[in-house]
Motif scaffolding. Structure first.
Motif, PDB file in Angstrom:
ATOM      1  N   ARG A 272      26.187  -0.519 -19.630  1.00 15.17           N
ATOM      2  CA  ARG A 272      27.881  -0.762 -20.275  1.00 15.17           C
ATOM      3  C   ARG A 272      28.536   0.052 -20.945  1.00 15.17           C
ATOM      4  O   ARG A 272      29.460   1.103 -21.177  1.00 15.17           O
ATOM      5  CB  ARG A 272      28.065  -1.727 -20.620  1.00 15.17           C
ATOM      6  CG  ARG A 272      29.815  -2.491 -19.797  1.00 15.17           C
ATOM      7  CD  ARG A 272      29.631  -4.132 -19.128  1.00 15.17           C
ATOM      8  NE  ARG A 272      30.620  -3.787 -20.237  1.00 15.17           N
ATOM      9  CZ  ARG A 272      31.889  -4.641 -20.290  1.00 15.17           C
ATOM     10  NH1 ARG A 272      31.140  -5.651 -20.980  1.00 15.17           N
ATOM     11  NH2 ARG A 272      32.695  -4.863 -19.895  1.00 15.17           N
TER      12      ARG A 272
ATOM     13  N   ASP B 240      26.187 -10.079 -24.449  1.00 18.87           N
ATOM     14  CA  ASP B 240      26.218 -10.591 -23.176  1.00 18.87           C
ATOM     15  C   ASP B 240      27.427  -9.004 -22.526  1.00 18.87           C
ATOM     16  O   ASP B 240      26.784  -8.306 -21.433  1.00 18.87           O
ATOM     17  CB  ASP B 240      27.270 -11.502 -22.614  1.00 18.87           C
ATOM     18  CG  ASP B 240      26.437 -12.530 -22.366  1.00 18.87           C
ATOM     19  OD1 ASP B 240      25.125 -12.252 -22.661  1.00 18.87           O
ATOM     20  OD2 ASP B 240      26.838 -13.505 -22.261  1.00 18.87           O
TER      21      ASP B 240
ATOM     22  N   ARG C 127      25.661  -4.802 -23.066  1.00 15.37           N
ATOM     23  CA  ARG C 127      24.547  -3.617 -22.647  1.00 15.37           C
ATOM     24  C   ARG C 127      25.051  -2.181 -22.563  1.00 15.37           C
ATOM     25  O   ARG C 127      25.676  -1.847 -22.346  1.00 15.37           O
ATOM     26  CB  ARG C 127      24.550  -4.307 -21.223  1.00 15.37           C
ATOM     27  CG  ARG C 127      24.605  -6.192 -20.679  1.00 15.37           C
ATOM     28  CD  ARG C 127      23.109  -6.260 -21.314  1.00 15.37           C
ATOM     29  NE  ARG C 127      23.198  -7.553 -21.620  1.00 15.37           N
ATOM     30  CZ  ARG C 127      22.517  -8.378 -22.588  1.00 15.37           C
ATOM     31  NH1 ARG C 127      22.024  -7.404 -23.279  1.00 15.37           N
ATOM     32  NH2 ARG C 127      23.058  -9.320 -22.813  1.00 15.37           N
TER      33      ARG C 127
END
Length: 101
Positions: free
Chosen positions: A42, A36, A39
């Motif tokens: 990110r 999670d 990404r």
């Protein structure tokens, strides 16, 4: 606050102006949480590069992720004028990424 470095370790290798980082959670139960956090948008913001220069490949059979960062080594380790452009520095910086939740 939890950082990626609290959950995983990283290794790095450089090929020209591309750095290849491997991120592996310490505990298999943290694999989804690390997934999670990793990404491309990110990670690109974390490194200050265009999102198109970051590719992340999950490698579930190894319990790890390969993070490819292009055009971040100032031309490559042997060509850069920067003090320390190595992927090892990038992998250390990546472990400072804050993990939500």
């Amino acid at each position: 606050m939890t950082t990626l470095g609290d959950l995983a370790h990283a290794r790095a290798g450089d090929k020209g102006d591309t750095s290849i980082l491997v991120v592996a959670p310490y505990e298999p139960d943290d694999y989804a949480r690390v997934d999670d956090a990793l990404r491309a948008e990110r990670v690109a913001a974390h490194f200050g590069v265009d999102p198109g220069n970051v590719t992340i490949h999950p490698v579930p059979r190894l319990g790890a992720f390969t993070v490819v960062v292009r055009d971040r080594l100032d031309g490559g380790v042997t060509r850069s004028r920067a003090a320390d452009p190595h992927g090892k520095t990038l992998s250390g910086h990546l472990l400072d990424l804050v993990v939500e939740g």
